[in-house]
Design a protein around this motif. Structure first.
Motif, mmCIF file in Angstrom:
data_model
loop_
_atom_site.group_PDB
_atom_site.id
_atom_site.type_symbol
_atom_site.label_atom_id
_atom_site.label_comp_id
_atom_site.label_asym_id
_atom_site.label_seq_id
_atom_site.Cartn_x
_atom_site.Cartn_y
_atom_site.Cartn_z
ATOM 1 N N THR A 68 38.826 33.623 35.778
ATOM 2 C CA THR A 68 37.750 34.602 35.958
ATOM 3 C C THR A 68 37.735 35.131 37.386
ATOM 4 O O THR A 68 37.531 36.334 37.605
ATOM 5 C CB THR A 68 36.389 33.962 35.625
ATOM 6 N N CYS A 69 37.954 34.260 38.355
ATOM 7 C CA CYS A 69 38.012 34.688 39.760
ATOM 8 C C CYS A 69 39.158 35.675 39.965
ATOM 9 O O CYS A 69 39.024 36.655 40.702
ATOM 10 C CB CYS A 69 38.188 33.479 40.681
ATOM 11 N N LEU A 70 40.279 35.425 39.286
ATOM 12 C CA LEU A 70 41.431 36.317 39.407
ATOM 13 C C LEU A 70 41.135 37.673 38.776
ATOM 14 O O LEU A 70 41.451 38.725 39.351
ATOM 15 C CB LEU A 70 42.642 35.669 38.735
ATOM 16 N N PHE A 71 40.491 37.666 37.609
ATOM 17 C CA PHE A 71 40.139 38.923 36.941
ATOM 18 C C PHE A 71 39.123 39.707 37.774
ATOM 19 O O PHE A 71 39.258 40.920 37.953
ATOM 20 C CB PHE A 71 39.559 38.629 35.562
ATOM 21 N N ALA A 72 38.103 39.003 38.309
ATOM 22 C CA ALA A 72 37.096 39.658 39.144
ATOM 23 C C ALA A 72 37.724 40.237 40.407
ATOM 24 O O ALA A 72 37.336 41.312 40.874
ATOM 25 C CB ALA A 72 35.984 38.672 39.499
ATOM 26 N N ALA A 73 38.712 39.529 40.956
ATOM 27 C CA ALA A 73 39.400 40.015 42.160
ATOM 28 C C ALA A 73 40.168 41.292 41.866
ATOM 29 O O ALA A 73 40.202 42.218 42.692
ATOM 30 C CB ALA A 73 40.338 38.935 42.693
ATOM 31 N N CYS A 74 40.795 41.361 40.690
ATOM 32 C CA CYS A 74 41.498 42.592 40.299
ATOM 33 C C CYS A 74 40.519 43.759 40.203
ATOM 34 O O CYS A 74 40.810 44.866 40.662
ATOM 35 C CB CYS A 74 42.213 42.391 38.963
ATOM 36 N N ARG A 75 39.351 43.502 39.616
ATOM 37 C CA ARG A 75 38.331 44.549 39.509
ATOM 38 C C ARG A 75 37.832 44.951 40.891
ATOM 39 O O ARG A 75 37.651 46.142 41.183
ATOM 40 C CB ARG A 75 37.166 44.034 38.665
ATOM 41 N N LYS A 76 37.615 43.961 41.743
ATOM 42 C CA LYS A 76 37.077 44.220 43.089
ATOM 43 C C LYS A 76 38.060 45.049 43.918
ATOM 44 O O LYS A 76 37.669 45.950 44.651
ATOM 45 C CB LYS A 76 36.803 42.891 43.787
ATOM 46 N N GLU A 77 39.362 44.726 43.792
ATOM 47 C CA GLU A 77 40.393 45.430 44.560
ATOM 48 C C GLU A 77 40.926 46.647 43.816
ATOM 49 O O GLU A 77 41.842 47.305 44.285
ATOM 50 C CB GLU A 77 41.541 44.469 44.878
ATOM 51 N N GLN A 78 40.337 46.925 42.624
ATOM 52 C CA GLN A 78 40.725 48.068 41.797
ATOM 53 C C GLN A 78 42.222 48.063 41.473
ATOM 54 O O GLN A 78 42.911 49.080 41.549
ATOM 55 C CB GLN A 78 40.313 49.381 42.471
ATOM 56 N N VAL A 79 42.697 46.866 41.110
ATOM 57 C CA VAL A 79 44.072 46.696 40.644
ATOM 58 C C VAL A 79 44.029 46.633 39.120
ATOM 59 O O VAL A 79 43.305 45.821 38.550
ATOM 60 C CB VAL A 79 44.701 45.411 41.214
ATOM 61 N N SER A 80 44.783 47.480 38.473
ATOM 62 C CA SER A 80 44.700 47.623 37.022
ATOM 63 C C SER A 80 45.304 46.422 36.304
ATOM 64 O O SER A 80 46.525 46.263 36.220
ATOM 65 C CB SER A 80 45.430 48.895 36.590
#
Length: 296
Positions: free
Chosen positions: A154-166
């Motif tokens: 979940t932290c990894l998924f949230a980080a992708c969203r936060k950094e706007q990485v698709s």
């Protein structure tokens, strides 16, 4: 800090019982050779057993000419430079122990991040650094109740969203072997409680079109560009829809019009969306696809 993942072999009956985690009963551990710690891979608990570090360590010492000279101590992982990852500022012995436990869990997570997202799924350093920050924030709030592997995913998924990485939730689940339902529930809890996730940007419509097309073995830039134009038109007409369903529907409409032999089932599988959801978008699509293709 060097960490290695080891699976302890189960001994014979006449031998000693296998090493097990006191918290979850797991038998897979990470040996942090630099600190002499044995860490449970499943829940992050540090076992009381200590291991001996035989590895060379290196530290930089200033020389007379202002340069640096290498001497023994371990290389520094930049992710471990996060504020509050040492126990020096903790007050009582109990606080120090608690902080040390958090630091060990964080280090174990950072060690696992190095093995996630390799090859075609490689993630930028900004994402892994952000994931470590989110994980640390969770630990600092002393929150409980989340399985460690689900929390890390979940932290990894949230980080992708936060950094706007698709990256879709399905992709993160495949990388981490976590069920989508578990990740979704944990993400809602973190989104509700962590300050850093309060203003989390939503996925930009069309950002994942190139990745979806590439996963379907479509690399023609003109086709991808047409899909991106269609997805914007669809989003304007059907606001509030799931961005992934809009993207999948756009790809389906364009591929169908260009006679690209990809089925709806294939597109939905790669997008992580059900066929019923995509068809609901398609049925309400009132677009002149040929006109968009001609203008591309």
């Amino acid at each position: 800090t060097t960490t290695t993942t080891t699976t302890r072999p189960t001994p014979k009956k006449e031998e000693l019982e296998p090493l097990k985690c006191s918290e979850c009963g797991g038998q897979e551990f990470i040996d942090d050779s630099a600190r002499g710690d044995t860490i449970c891979r499943a829940c992050g608990v540090v076992l009381p057993d200590r291991i001996i570090c035989y590895e060379a360590e290196w530290r930089n010492f200033s020389t007379d000419d202002g340069g640096n000279s290498k001497s023994r101590t371990a290389n520094t992982n930049p992710l471990l430079e996060l504020p509050g990852t040492t126990v020096e500022e903790a007050g009582s012995a109990r606080q120090k122990n608690a902080q040390e436990e958090k630091d060990k869990k964080l280090r174990a997570f950072i060690g696992r991040l190095a093995h996630i997202g390799g090859g075609a799924n490689e993630l930028p350093f900004a994402v892994t650094a952000r994931a470590a920050e989110i994980y640390k924030e969770y630990l600092d709030l002393n929150m409980k109740g989340q399985r460690n592997e689900v929390l890390e995913a979940t932290c990894l998924f949230a980080a992708c969203r936060k950094e706007q990485v698709s990256r879709t939730m399905k992709e993160i689940c495949e990388l981490t072997n976590v069920h989508k339902e578990d990740l979704s529930k944990c993400f809602k809890i973190l989104n509700r409680n962590l300050r850093s996730l309060k203003a989390l940007p939503s996925a930009k419509i069309g950002d994942h079109i190139p990745r979806l097309c590439n996963s379907l073995d479509i690399s023609d830039q003109k086709t991808i560009s047409i899909c991106q134009k269609v997805v914007k038109k669809l989003n304007e007409a059907q606001q509030g829809r799931n961005p992934y369903s809009i993207s999948a529907a756009s790809i389906y409409l364009v591929f169908k019009h260009l006679r690209i032999t990809k089925t709806l089932a294939e597109i939905c599988e790669h997008a992580g969306i059900t066929e019923m959801t995509v068809m609901a978008v398609v049925r309400n699509a009132d677009l002149n696809i040929q006109e968009i293709i001609d203008s591309a």
